[in-house]
Scaffold this motif. Structure first.
Motif, mmCIF file in Angstrom:
data_model
loop_
_atom_site.group_PDB
_atom_site.id
_atom_site.type_symbol
_atom_site.label_atom_id
_atom_site.label_comp_id
_atom_site.label_asym_id
_atom_site.label_seq_id
_atom_site.Cartn_x
_atom_site.Cartn_y
_atom_site.Cartn_z
ATOM 1 N N ARG A 80 -2.469 2.507 1.264
ATOM 2 C CA ARG A 80 -2.412 3.357 0.072
ATOM 3 C C ARG A 80 -3.213 4.639 0.274
ATOM 4 O O ARG A 80 -2.751 5.741 -0.063
ATOM 5 N N ALA A 81 -4.422 4.516 0.836
ATOM 6 C CA ALA A 81 -5.243 5.706 1.080
ATOM 7 C C ALA A 81 -4.564 6.660 2.047
ATOM 8 O O ALA A 81 -4.568 7.888 1.842
ATOM 9 N N PRO A 91 -4.935 -7.846 1.243
ATOM 10 C CA PRO A 91 -5.418 -6.772 0.358
ATOM 11 C C PRO A 91 -6.105 -5.609 1.067
ATOM 12 O O PRO A 91 -5.847 -4.445 0.713
ATOM 13 N N PRO A 92 -6.987 -5.822 2.062
ATOM 14 C CA PRO A 92 -7.580 -4.649 2.729
ATOM 15 C C PRO A 92 -6.545 -3.757 3.412
ATOM 16 O O PRO A 92 -6.692 -2.531 3.431
ATOM 17 N N ASP A 120 1.569 2.012 -9.156
ATOM 18 C CA ASP A 120 0.292 2.018 -8.444
ATOM 19 C C ASP A 120 -0.746 1.185 -9.184
ATOM 20 O O ASP A 120 -1.486 0.398 -8.567
ATOM 21 N N ARG A 143 -5.013 -1.525 0.800
ATOM 22 C CA ARG A 143 -5.911 -0.427 0.438
ATOM 23 C C ARG A 143 -5.858 0.691 1.476
ATOM 24 O O ARG A 143 -5.822 1.883 1.141
ATOM 25 N N THR A 150 -4.105 -6.351 -6.184
ATOM 26 C CA THR A 150 -4.924 -6.301 -4.976
ATOM 27 C C THR A 150 -6.393 -6.527 -5.295
ATOM 28 O O THR A 150 -7.098 -7.259 -4.584
ATOM 29 N N ASP A 151 -6.871 -5.927 -6.381
ATOM 30 C CA ASP A 151 -8.275 -6.089 -6.779
ATOM 31 C C ASP A 151 -8.591 -7.535 -7.131
ATOM 32 O O ASP A 151 -9.709 -8.007 -6.880
ATOM 33 N N GLY A 197 0.801 -1.220 0.000
ATOM 34 C CA GLY A 197 0.000 0.000 0.000
ATOM 35 C C GLY A 197 0.834 1.270 0.000
ATOM 36 O O GLY A 197 0.537 2.215 -0.743
ATOM 37 N N MET A 248 -2.300 -2.225 -7.479
ATOM 38 C CA MET A 248 -3.707 -2.176 -7.115
ATOM 39 C C MET A 248 -4.549 -3.155 -7.932
ATOM 40 O O MET A 248 -5.563 -3.672 -7.445
#
Length: 310
Positions: free
Chosen positions: A190-191, A183-184, A140, A187, A147-148, A129, A144
């Motif tokens: 990254r945010a 993965p969460p 990125d 996320r 991750t998706d 992230g 991502m």
């Protein structure tokens, strides 16, 4: 002792709450004290903390607290004894094994699963992230999309597929749960990274000549840790349920290990007449999951910067 001297006394309340700390140590201890005060105001969070501390205590002293052998029972004299039987507080299972002893030793497996999954999944998500959020561009996009792909599958279904491919066992179950859990965290990291990657203090660090690797490692990652800790704590209940689900299906810990999900699976045949065989491990899962959820809610409120500013 004067008031001025009292305010400067290390580890005193005034020293911890000073709005002008004289050292990094004072600033860290002051921040920790404020977080603890905010956390302690939440009674339910303290209940959750107490549950987790009891779980750790029971797991650490399982050999002392367990009244019987958790894997060997007496089929002839103690098979399917009810609750409150002499010497068997929570009854016995179909193999004559003491359910209380199996629950106590099963707490070790539960802690093993949640700790190892957190150790494996959280750093992976944090690295992915922060690198994704700071680098941007094609890095990125690639990270991502990976991750998706993992997020597109339900966690339990993906864990079942991985364990089926790797083979049943507690080690493979832990690995499968960790692979589906990161993965969460990626996320969230990254945010968090994208909110301050263009901030003034990052620009100042760049002007000082810091490399992107050092910026991410020393300045970005520490800022994401608090949010990650909250999410990991809240996810512990889901991790326990996933591990119990794998054990229930025979893909997690293998007999005769006293894993709570496997205990429920072995007791489902007697659910109408000897309900305690399956109900007791189910109740243990409920209590521990509730403890982690209450603890996570308390940490979220205590570490929330919006709450801190009020």
């Amino acid at each position: 002792m004067s008031a001025a001297e009292t305010s400067l006394k290390p580890y005193s309340r005034e020293w911890l709450l000073s709005d002008r700390p004289t050292s990094r140590k004072q600033a860290r201890f002051g921040r920790a004290y404020i977080v603890w005060r905010r956390f302690a105001e939440n009674r339910l969070a303290l209940v959750g903390l107490a549950i987790i501390l009891v779980l750790i205590f029971v797991a650490a002293l399982a050999g002392v607290l367990a009244p019987h052998n958790p894997v060997v029972g007496d089929l002839r004299n103690s098979r399917l004894l009810p609750l409150g039987s002499p010497g068997y507080l929570l009854g016995t299972d179909d193999q004559g094994r003491d359910i209380l002893s199996r629950l106590i030793y099963g707490s070790r497996l539960t802690l093993l699963v949640v700790v190892l999954v957190a150790i494996i999944a959280a750093p992976i998500g944090l690295i992915v992230g922060t690198v994704s959020g700071y680098a941007g561009g094609w890095v990125d996009a690639v990270l991502m999309r990976i991750t998706d792909i993992f997020l597109a599958f339900p966690k339990l279904v993906l864990a079942l597929a991985l364990v089926a491919a790797l083979g049943p066992g507690i080690e493979n179950a832990i690995l499968a749960i960790a692979v589906t859990s990161w993965p969460p965290y990626a996320r969230i990291a990254r945010a968090e990274t994208m909110t301050f990657r263009n901030s003034e203090f990052i620009s100042a660090v760049k002007l000082m000549g810091a490399s992107p690797f050092r910026i991410v490692l020393r300045h970005v990652m520490p800022l994401c840790v608090s949010s990650l800790i909250v999410r990991v704590t809240l996810d512990m209940a889901g991790i326990i349920l996933t591990a119990a689900g794998l054990g229930f299906l025979g893909l997690g810990a293998q007999p005769p290990l006293p894993e709570w999900g496997a205990m429920i699976a072995s007791g489902r045949r007697f659910i109408l007449d000897q309900w305690w065989v399956a109900a007791m491990p189910g109740f243990a899962i409920l209590i521990v999951s509730l403890g982690f959820n209450l603890l996570g809610d308390g940490l979220r409120d205590a570490l929330d910067p919006k709450e801190a500013g009020q």
